[in-house]
Scaffold this motif. Structure first.
Motif, short mmCIF file in Angstrom:
data_model
loop_
_atom_site.label_atom_id
_atom_site.label_comp_id
_atom_site.label_asym_id
_atom_site.label_seq_id
_atom_site.Cartn_x
_atom_site.Cartn_y
_atom_site.Cartn_z
N HIS A 194 42.21 -21.50 -50.67
CA HIS A 194 43.52 -20.87 -50.95
C HIS A 194 44.53 -21.20 -49.86
O HIS A 194 45.35 -20.38 -49.47
CB HIS A 194 43.38 -19.36 -51.14
CG HIS A 194 42.77 -18.96 -52.45
ND1 HIS A 194 43.46 -18.35 -53.46
CD2 HIS A 194 41.51 -19.13 -52.93
CE1 HIS A 194 42.67 -18.15 -54.49
NE2 HIS A 194 41.48 -18.62 -54.19
N THR B 37 45.82 -17.62 -45.69
CA THR B 37 45.85 -18.13 -47.06
C THR B 37 47.28 -18.07 -47.59
O THR B 37 48.14 -17.37 -47.04
CB THR B 37 44.94 -17.32 -48.00
OG1 THR B 37 45.43 -15.97 -48.08
CG2 THR B 37 43.50 -17.28 -47.49
N GLU C 16 44.28 -14.19 -51.07
CA GLU C 16 43.14 -14.08 -51.98
C GLU C 16 41.88 -14.69 -51.39
O GLU C 16 41.92 -15.70 -50.68
CB GLU C 16 43.45 -14.80 -53.30
CG GLU C 16 44.59 -14.21 -54.10
CD GLU C 16 44.26 -12.86 -54.72
OE1 GLU C 16 43.06 -12.56 -54.88
OE2 GLU C 16 45.20 -12.12 -55.04
N ASP D 37 48.07 -16.92 -50.54
CA ASP D 37 48.23 -15.83 -51.51
C ASP D 37 47.44 -14.57 -51.19
O ASP D 37 47.39 -13.64 -52.00
CB ASP D 37 47.84 -16.34 -52.91
CG ASP D 37 46.44 -16.96 -52.93
OD1 ASP D 37 45.70 -16.81 -51.94
OD2 ASP D 37 46.09 -17.58 -53.96
N THR E 292 38.51 -16.86 -51.70
CA THR E 292 37.97 -17.93 -52.52
C THR E 292 36.84 -17.33 -53.36
O THR E 292 36.13 -16.43 -52.89
CB THR E 292 37.42 -19.06 -51.62
OG1 THR E 292 38.49 -19.54 -50.80
CG2 THR E 292 36.86 -20.20 -52.42
#
Length: 277
Positions: free
Chosen positions: A272, A237, A241, A239, A243
């Protein structure tokens, strides 16, 4: 904003206060919890009435009550791998709400093993839930949509694994790729009836289904649970993070409310940045 509809007319939308699902009825499978529940919640908020279809009748009824109860949401017992239960569940949804405009085929499970150790019964169970369930619910809903004169949206819950592969998930990756193919056929056949088909392809969403995988993958891969999250699930991803269920529900609302054939047969990755097309 003026939005073209499938019948050639135009609906006028004046802003955020408009409810994009006003007057529509949706059936969402696997909707007693997780992603399905959030999609149902979003649809109700946007004016829809929703059949909460789930293997867990008690959970489906509780979710329906939470979302507004009679006249707004109804629990429907449905094992999506059982032809009779699917037909009965769709019939009940029609009896309660009178029509179906949107199907979200969301019911699913996850099982992880290396291919050489994968139990055949587990392989067949996963394919049945994801693929047989998608086919049976689609067939039942399409018959209604066609008979009433057409119009509607079929949405499949795919995955980044509809596009990509990961170790230990042979039947899941196979099934999620298969949903792309089914959606394309539904899009081709449904076009003459104003029925669209799309696939949402989420990345890892922190639901009980994903939480269950973390210790399983840690054991199979011989790494810590924290490393499964950081170095397996979220490593690609942009970031780091997960989803969210809200992210996926927003994509479902987008497809359900997009009333032309311009996007039919398409899939949308919500991850992401894990997989980019």
């Amino acid at each position: 904003m003026t939005i073209p509809k499938h019948d050639g007319t135009f609906a006028h939308h004046t802003g955020a206060q408009d409810m994009r699902m006003q007057g529509k009825v949706a059936v969402v499978t696997g909707a007693a919890s997780g992603i399905g529940k959030e999609i149902a919640r979003t649809f109700v908020r946007e004016g829809a009435r929703v059949a909460i279809a789930d293997l867990n009748q008690q959970g489906a009824d509780a979710t329906a009550e939470e979302l507004g109860g009679a006249g707004v949401a109804a629990g429907v017992a449905m094992d999506v791998t059982d032809e009779q239960q699917v037909e009965a569940g769709i019939a009940k949804s029609l009896e309660v709400f009178g029509r179906i405009d949107v199907l979200v085929s969301n019911a699913g499970i996850q099982t992880v093993f290396p291919i050489e150790d994968f139990p055949f019964a587990k392989w067949k169970q996963l394919l049945a839930i994801h693929l047989d369930g998608a086919f049976l619910t689609t067939r039942a809903v399409l018959r209604h949509m066609y008979a009433r004169g057409g119009g509607g949206s079929i949405i499949y819950m795919g995955s980044v694994h509809s596009k990509e592969a990961s170790p230990l998930k042979a039947p899941y990756v196979t099934a999620k790729h298969g949903l792309i193919g089914l959606a394309k056929v539904v899009a081709k056949e449904g076009a003459a009836h104003g029925v669209r088909a799309n696939v949402i392809c989420p990345g890892f969403v922190r639901t009980p289904l994903v939480d269950k995988q973390i210790p399983e993958q840690a054991k199979e891969l011989g790494i810590s649970e924290a490393d499964v999250v950081k170095d397996v699930m979220l490593k690609d991803t942009v970031d780091g993070e997960f989803t969210t269920v809200e992210d996926v529900a927003a994509a479902a609302l987008f497809f359900a409310g997009f009333e032309t054939n311009a996007l039919t047969g398409q899939s949308l990755v919500v991850s992401h940045g894990w997989f980019m097309q």
